[in-house]
Motif scaffolding. Sequence first.
Motif, PDB file in Angstrom:
ATOM      1  N   LEU A  77      41.815  52.538  34.424  1.00  0.00           N
ATOM      2  CA  LEU A  77      41.005  51.822  33.441  1.00  0.00           C
ATOM      3  C   LEU A  77      39.850  51.073  34.097  1.00  0.00           C
ATOM      4  CD1 LEU A  77      43.840  50.746  31.053  1.00  0.00           C
ATOM      5  CD2 LEU A  77      41.687  51.785  30.300  1.00  0.00           C
ATOM      6  N   LEU A  78      40.022  50.616  35.325  1.00  0.00           N
ATOM      7  CA  LEU A  78      38.902  49.992  36.032  1.00  0.00           C
ATOM      8  C   LEU A  78      37.786  51.004  36.270  1.00  0.00           C
ATOM      9  CD1 LEU A  78      40.779  47.720  38.584  1.00  0.00           C
ATOM     10  CD2 LEU A  78      39.126  46.942  36.857  1.00  0.00           C
ATOM     11  N   ALA A  79      38.164  52.241  36.555  1.00  0.00           N
ATOM     12  CA  ALA A  79      37.161  53.293  36.701  1.00  0.00           C
ATOM     13  C   ALA A  79      36.462  53.542  35.365  1.00  0.00           C
ATOM     14  CB  ALA A  79      37.806  54.572  37.215  1.00  0.00           C
ATOM     15  N   SER A 138      39.834  40.100  31.070  1.00  0.00           N
ATOM     16  CA  SER A 138      40.932  40.560  31.913  1.00  0.00           C
ATOM     17  C   SER A 138      41.313  39.494  32.933  1.00  0.00           C
ATOM     18  CB  SER A 138      40.529  41.847  32.643  1.00  0.00           C
ATOM     19  OG  SER A 138      41.512  42.230  33.572  1.00  0.00           O
ATOM     20  N   ASP A 139      42.581  39.489  33.330  1.00  0.00           N
ATOM     21  CA  ASP A 139      43.041  38.602  34.399  1.00  0.00           C
ATOM     22  C   ASP A 139      43.024  39.308  35.751  1.00  0.00           C
ATOM     23  OD1 ASP A 139      43.531  36.497  32.636  1.00  0.00           O
ATOM     24  OD2 ASP A 139      45.552  37.228  32.176  1.00  0.00           O
ATOM     25  N   THR A 140      42.533  40.524  35.768  1.00  0.00           N
ATOM     26  CA  THR A 140      42.514  41.314  36.998  1.00  0.00           C
ATOM     27  C   THR A 140      41.339  40.907  37.886  1.00  0.00           C
ATOM     28  OG1 THR A 140      43.433  43.175  35.745  1.00  0.00           O
ATOM     29  CG2 THR A 140      42.505  43.674  37.910  1.00  0.00           C
ATOM     30  N   PRO A 141      41.578  40.462  39.110  1.00  0.00           N
ATOM     31  CA  PRO A 141      40.477  40.055  39.992  1.00  0.00           C
ATOM     32  C   PRO A 141      39.438  41.160  40.198  1.00  0.00           C
ATOM     33  CG  PRO A 141      42.588  39.377  40.914  1.00  0.00           C
ATOM     34  CD  PRO A 141      42.899  40.249  39.741  1.00  0.00           C
ATOM     35  N   LYS A 190      35.449  40.857  39.594  1.00  0.00           N
ATOM     36  CA  LYS A 190      34.506  41.192  40.661  1.00  0.00           C
ATOM     37  C   LYS A 190      33.513  42.249  40.194  1.00  0.00           C
ATOM     38  CE  LYS A 190      34.319  42.758  45.472  1.00  0.00           C
ATOM     39  NZ  LYS A 190      35.124  43.213  46.645  1.00  0.00           N
ATOM     40  N   LEU A 191      34.010  43.234  39.457  1.00  0.00           N
ATOM     41  CA  LEU A 191      33.144  44.290  38.945  1.00  0.00           C
ATOM     42  C   LEU A 191      32.067  43.720  38.037  1.00  0.00           C
ATOM     43  CD1 LEU A 191      32.539  47.334  38.595  1.00  0.00           C
ATOM     44  CD2 LEU A 191      34.276  47.382  36.787  1.00  0.00           C
ATOM     45  N   LEU A 192      32.444  42.786  37.193  1.00  0.00           N
ATOM     46  CA  LEU A 192      31.497  42.210  36.242  1.00  0.00           C
ATOM     47  C   LEU A 192      30.426  41.367  36.938  1.00  0.00           C
ATOM     48  CD1 LEU A 192      30.677  41.926  33.296  1.00  0.00           C
ATOM     49  CD2 LEU A 192      32.355  40.073  33.054  1.00  0.00           C
ATOM     50  N   GLN A 193      30.727  40.841  38.110  1.00  0.00           N
ATOM     51  CA  GLN A 193      29.746  40.043  38.851  1.00  0.00           C
ATOM     52  C   GLN A 193      28.474  40.844  39.154  1.00  0.00           C
ATOM     53  OE1 GLN A 193      29.872  36.799  39.613  1.00  0.00           O
ATOM     54  NE2 GLN A 193      31.910  36.542  38.703  1.00  0.00           N
ATOM     55  N   GLY A 213      43.961  43.508  28.995  1.00  0.00           N
ATOM     56  CA  GLY A 213      45.112  42.991  29.726  1.00  0.00           C
ATOM     57  C   GLY A 213      45.824  44.024  30.580  1.00  0.00           C
ATOM     58  N   PHE A 214      45.280  45.234  30.643  1.00  0.00           N
ATOM     59  CA  PHE A 214      46.018  46.319  31.294  1.00  0.00           C
ATOM     60  C   PHE A 214      45.110  47.172  32.194  1.00  0.00           C
ATOM     61  CE2 PHE A 214      47.508  45.281  27.071  1.00  0.00           C
ATOM     62  CZ  PHE A 214      48.799  44.839  27.337  1.00  0.00           C
TER      63      PHE A 214
END
Length: 284
Positions: free
Chosen positions: A227-229, A253-256, A260-263, A221-222
């Motif tokens: 953290l995306l890196a 995560s609710d982060t777009p 997108k990264l997981l795609q 959630g954060f």
Amino acid sequence: MQLNDVGEQLSIIIENTVDQEARNWLEEKIRKIVREGNVRDMYLTYSLVPSKIGLQNIQSTNSGNDLEDYLRIQKANIQQISRIYLLINVLKADMEFFTPKVANIIQVADTGELETFLKFLIVLPNPEAYKTQAVDALRTNVSTVFNAIALNNPYPALFFNEQQWNQMYLKTAFMQGDLNAILDIDKRANQELARIISDYAHERWAASRDINPYFWRPVSGFLNATLLADMKRLLNSADPLENKAGALCCYHSDTPEAKKLLQDYPHLLEQVKNKILSWKTLKD
């Protein structure tokens, strides 16, 4: 769990399991402690239970209720049940007088006695009264005592503040405890813990040390830029478990940007979508 129900259910288990002579000893001790307000006798009785009540298979009430489920999860034995039955009954008799005395068990108990107290705090009347003792237990380096409060125990999630919760989670990781056995991780996740997890991971990576992939669970959630890196690093890791941990964090995560990264990792995305991959199955 209602207090009366707990006391009655434990009484039935003891009656079904413990021989008459030992039951009489326990009940008489409880009556005497309550009648005389004898705190020393309460501590002594709590300590003497194993010398009076032998270990044997517990005969349950076969009711399949929350209490019995909890006793089973904690692998409770009849000696532990008898000790908690003692505490519940003296507290029911005089809550105001006995609460501080019961709290003081942490000062006089040996390791096994303390483990019992911590594991079953949640079934005592007014369990929040023992929060100081529960938090104090986080300072121990005795793994069995620490695990008694930290693992498979609803008490921390219900009563610890954010700092106390974070301390418990991090120390479980440091002590190589079973993070999967901490209850309500997702509910108690917080931004400060996510930051600390990332900082700790960077220290481990800098020292070429591994990290338990499950450690990342509270960060979903954060997911800020840092953290995306971290997630990208997990997804590109040579360790399949780290790939799975990164996928789970991004998926929940609710982060777009995380979505997108997981795609870019469709095989992992499909596993999570189809519930083949979850935090529960991470190491399967």
